[in-house]
Enzyme design. Sequence first.
Site, PDB file in Angstrom:
ATOM      1  N   HIS A  52       0.856  -1.194   0.000  1.00  0.00           N
ATOM      2  CA  HIS A  52       0.000   0.000   0.000  1.00  0.00           C
ATOM      3  C   HIS A  52       0.887   1.239   0.000  1.00  0.00           C
ATOM      4  O   HIS A  52       2.069   1.183   0.360  1.00  0.00           O
ATOM      5  CB  HIS A  52      -0.896   0.007   1.232  1.00  0.00           C
ATOM      6  N   GLU A  54       1.087   3.861   1.933  1.00  0.00           N
ATOM      7  CA  GLU A  54       1.687   4.237   3.213  1.00  0.00           C
ATOM      8  C   GLU A  54       2.854   3.322   3.571  1.00  0.00           C
ATOM      9  O   GLU A  54       3.897   3.789   4.037  1.00  0.00           O
ATOM     10  CB  GLU A  54       0.632   4.192   4.331  1.00  0.00           C
ATOM     11  N   CYS A  82      -5.904   2.524   5.724  1.00  0.00           N
ATOM     12  CA  CYS A  82      -6.628   1.296   6.049  1.00  0.00           C
ATOM     13  C   CYS A  82      -6.083   0.736   7.367  1.00  0.00           C
ATOM     14  O   CYS A  82      -5.087   1.241   7.898  1.00  0.00           O
ATOM     15  CB  CYS A  82      -6.461   0.271   4.923  1.00  0.00           C
ATOM     16  N   CYS A  85      -2.303  -0.203   7.204  1.00  0.00           N
ATOM     17  CA  CYS A  85      -1.437   0.969   7.120  1.00  0.00           C
ATOM     18  C   CYS A  85      -1.442   1.744   8.432  1.00  0.00           C
ATOM     19  O   CYS A  85      -0.392   2.253   8.854  1.00  0.00           O
ATOM     20  CB  CYS A  85      -1.861   1.850   5.956  1.00  0.00           C
TER      21      CYS A  85
END
Length: 155
Positions: A52, A54, A82, A85
Amino acid sequence: MKLEFMREAIRLSREGMERGDGGPFGAVVTKGDRIVGKGWNRVTSANDPTAHAEVTAIRDACRALGTFSLDGCEIYCSCEPCPMCLAAIHWARLEAIRFAATGEDAAAAGFDDRAIYDEVRKTAVQRALPAVQGLREEAAEVFAAWMKKPDRVEY
Protein backbone atom coordinates in the site's frame (compact mmCIF):
# COMPACT_ATOMS: atom_id res chain seq x y z
CA MET A 1 -0.81 20.79 7.44
CA LYS A 2 1.41 21.65 4.49
CA LEU A 3 -0.67 21.55 1.34
CA GLU A 4 2.33 20.97 -0.94
CA PHE A 5 2.98 17.66 0.85
CA MET A 6 -0.66 16.63 0.48
CA ARG A 7 -0.61 17.58 -3.18
CA GLU A 8 2.48 15.41 -3.68
CA ALA A 9 0.71 12.44 -2.08
CA ILE A 10 -2.29 13.01 -4.36
CA ARG A 11 0.00 13.40 -7.40
CA LEU A 12 1.68 10.09 -6.59
CA SER A 13 -1.72 8.42 -6.24
CA ARG A 14 -2.77 9.54 -9.71
CA GLU A 15 0.60 8.83 -11.34
CA GLY A 16 0.84 5.30 -9.93
CA MET A 17 -2.76 4.54 -10.84
CA GLU A 18 -2.37 5.82 -14.41
CA ARG A 19 0.86 3.84 -14.83
CA GLY A 20 -0.99 0.69 -13.73
CA ASP A 21 1.02 0.12 -10.55
CA GLY A 22 -2.06 -0.37 -8.37
CA GLY A 23 -4.96 1.47 -6.79
CA PRO A 24 -5.31 5.26 -6.53
CA PHE A 25 -3.33 5.83 -3.33
CA GLY A 26 -0.20 7.86 -2.60
CA ALA A 27 1.74 8.93 0.48
CA VAL A 28 4.79 10.90 1.55
CA VAL A 29 6.71 10.85 4.80
CA THR A 30 8.04 14.22 5.91
CA LYS A 31 10.59 15.37 8.43
CA GLY A 32 10.41 19.05 9.09
CA ASP A 33 10.16 20.85 5.77
CA ARG A 34 11.30 18.00 3.52
CA ILE A 35 9.96 14.80 2.07
CA VAL A 36 12.06 11.82 3.19
CA GLY A 37 9.96 9.03 1.71
CA LYS A 38 7.50 8.59 -1.14
CA GLY A 39 5.13 5.75 -1.91
CA TRP A 40 2.17 4.76 -4.00
CA ASN A 41 0.04 1.67 -4.21
CA ARG A 42 1.92 -1.17 -5.93
CA VAL A 43 -0.27 -4.09 -4.89
CA THR A 44 -1.05 -5.40 -8.36
CA SER A 45 2.25 -4.54 -10.08
CA ALA A 46 4.38 -6.07 -7.31
CA ASN A 47 1.96 -8.93 -6.54
CA ASP A 48 2.25 -7.80 -2.92
CA PRO A 49 -0.95 -7.23 -0.93
CA THR A 50 1.07 -5.23 1.63
CA ALA A 51 2.43 -2.75 -0.93
CA HIS A 52 0.00 0.00 0.00
CA ALA A 53 1.08 3.61 -0.48
CA GLU A 54 1.69 4.24 3.21
CA VAL A 55 3.75 1.07 3.64
CA THR A 56 5.88 1.81 0.57
CA ALA A 57 6.41 5.41 1.76
CA ILE A 58 7.43 4.16 5.22
CA ARG A 59 9.87 1.68 3.66
CA ASP A 60 11.34 4.43 1.46
CA ALA A 61 11.73 6.83 4.40
CA CYS A 62 13.35 4.18 6.60
CA ARG A 63 15.86 3.37 3.85
CA ALA A 64 16.61 7.05 3.29
CA LEU A 65 17.07 7.80 6.99
CA GLY A 66 18.77 4.52 7.87
CA THR A 67 16.41 3.72 10.73
CA PHE A 68 13.32 1.67 11.55
CA SER A 69 11.87 4.46 13.72
CA LEU A 70 10.33 7.48 12.04
CA ASP A 71 9.96 9.40 15.28
CA GLY A 72 9.89 13.09 14.40
CA CYS A 73 8.22 12.44 11.03
CA GLU A 74 4.68 12.80 9.71
CA ILE A 75 2.85 11.02 6.91
CA TYR A 76 0.63 12.63 4.29
CA CYS A 77 -1.79 10.23 2.60
CA SER A 78 -4.06 10.75 -0.37
CA CYS A 79 -6.67 8.76 1.58
CA GLU A 80 -7.38 7.83 5.18
CA PRO A 81 -5.19 4.81 6.00
CA CYS A 82 -6.63 1.30 6.05
CA PRO A 83 -6.22 -0.85 9.20
CA MET A 84 -2.94 -2.40 7.98
CA CYS A 85 -1.44 0.97 7.12
CA LEU A 86 -2.64 2.48 10.38
CA ALA A 87 -0.84 -0.29 12.24
CA ALA A 88 2.32 0.24 10.16
CA ILE A 89 2.19 3.97 10.90
CA HIS A 90 2.04 3.23 14.62
CA TRP A 91 4.87 0.66 14.40
CA ALA A 92 6.99 3.22 12.54
CA ARG A 93 6.31 5.75 15.31
CA LEU A 94 5.19 8.51 12.97
CA GLU A 95 4.00 11.53 14.92
CA ALA A 96 0.99 12.55 12.81
CA ILE A 97 -1.25 11.38 9.99
CA ARG A 98 -2.57 13.89 7.47
CA PHE A 99 -5.04 12.59 4.88
CA ALA A 100 -7.19 13.86 2.03
CA ALA A 101 -9.99 11.47 1.00
CA THR A 102 -11.88 9.56 3.69
CA GLY A 103 -12.44 5.85 4.18
CA GLU A 104 -15.99 6.43 2.95
CA ASP A 105 -14.62 7.93 -0.27
CA ALA A 106 -12.44 4.84 -0.74
CA ALA A 107 -15.40 2.53 -0.04
CA ALA A 108 -17.45 4.31 -2.70
CA ALA A 109 -14.60 3.56 -5.16
CA GLY A 110 -14.58 -0.13 -4.21
CA PHE A 111 -11.97 -0.10 -1.43
CA ASP A 112 -14.02 -0.93 1.67
CA ASP A 113 -12.14 -1.75 4.88
CA ARG A 114 -15.14 -2.04 7.21
CA ALA A 115 -14.98 -5.85 7.31
CA ILE A 116 -11.35 -5.70 8.45
CA TYR A 117 -12.15 -3.16 11.16
CA ASP A 118 -14.96 -5.46 12.32
CA GLU A 119 -12.60 -8.47 12.41
CA VAL A 120 -10.00 -6.62 14.51
CA ARG A 121 -12.59 -6.02 17.23
CA LYS A 122 -13.28 -9.76 17.59
CA THR A 123 -11.32 -12.33 19.58
CA ALA A 124 -9.19 -14.79 17.61
CA VAL A 125 -11.80 -17.56 17.86
CA GLN A 126 -14.62 -15.24 16.70
CA ARG A 127 -12.90 -14.14 13.49
CA ALA A 128 -13.89 -15.33 10.02
CA LEU A 129 -10.45 -16.85 9.35
CA PRO A 130 -9.83 -19.92 11.51
CA ALA A 131 -7.10 -19.29 14.09
CA VAL A 132 -5.68 -22.26 15.98
CA GLN A 133 -2.97 -21.95 18.60
CA GLY A 134 -0.25 -24.53 19.15
CA LEU A 135 3.22 -24.91 20.69
CA ARG A 136 2.86 -21.82 22.88
CA GLU A 137 5.49 -23.01 25.35
CA GLU A 138 8.11 -23.48 22.62
CA ALA A 139 7.42 -20.03 21.19
CA ALA A 140 7.53 -18.51 24.68
CA GLU A 141 11.05 -19.91 25.10
CA VAL A 142 12.18 -17.74 22.18
CA PHE A 143 10.67 -14.66 23.86
CA ALA A 144 12.49 -15.55 27.08
CA ALA A 145 15.75 -15.82 25.11
CA TRP A 146 15.03 -12.43 23.54
CA MET A 147 14.65 -10.86 26.98
CA LYS A 148 18.08 -12.25 27.98
CA LYS A 149 19.82 -11.20 24.76
CA PRO A 150 22.30 -8.49 25.80
CA ASP A 151 22.60 -6.90 22.35
CA ARG A 152 18.89 -6.80 21.48
CA VAL A 153 17.67 -3.63 19.81
CA GLU A 154 14.59 -2.28 21.56
CA TYR A 155 11.71 -1.13 19.39
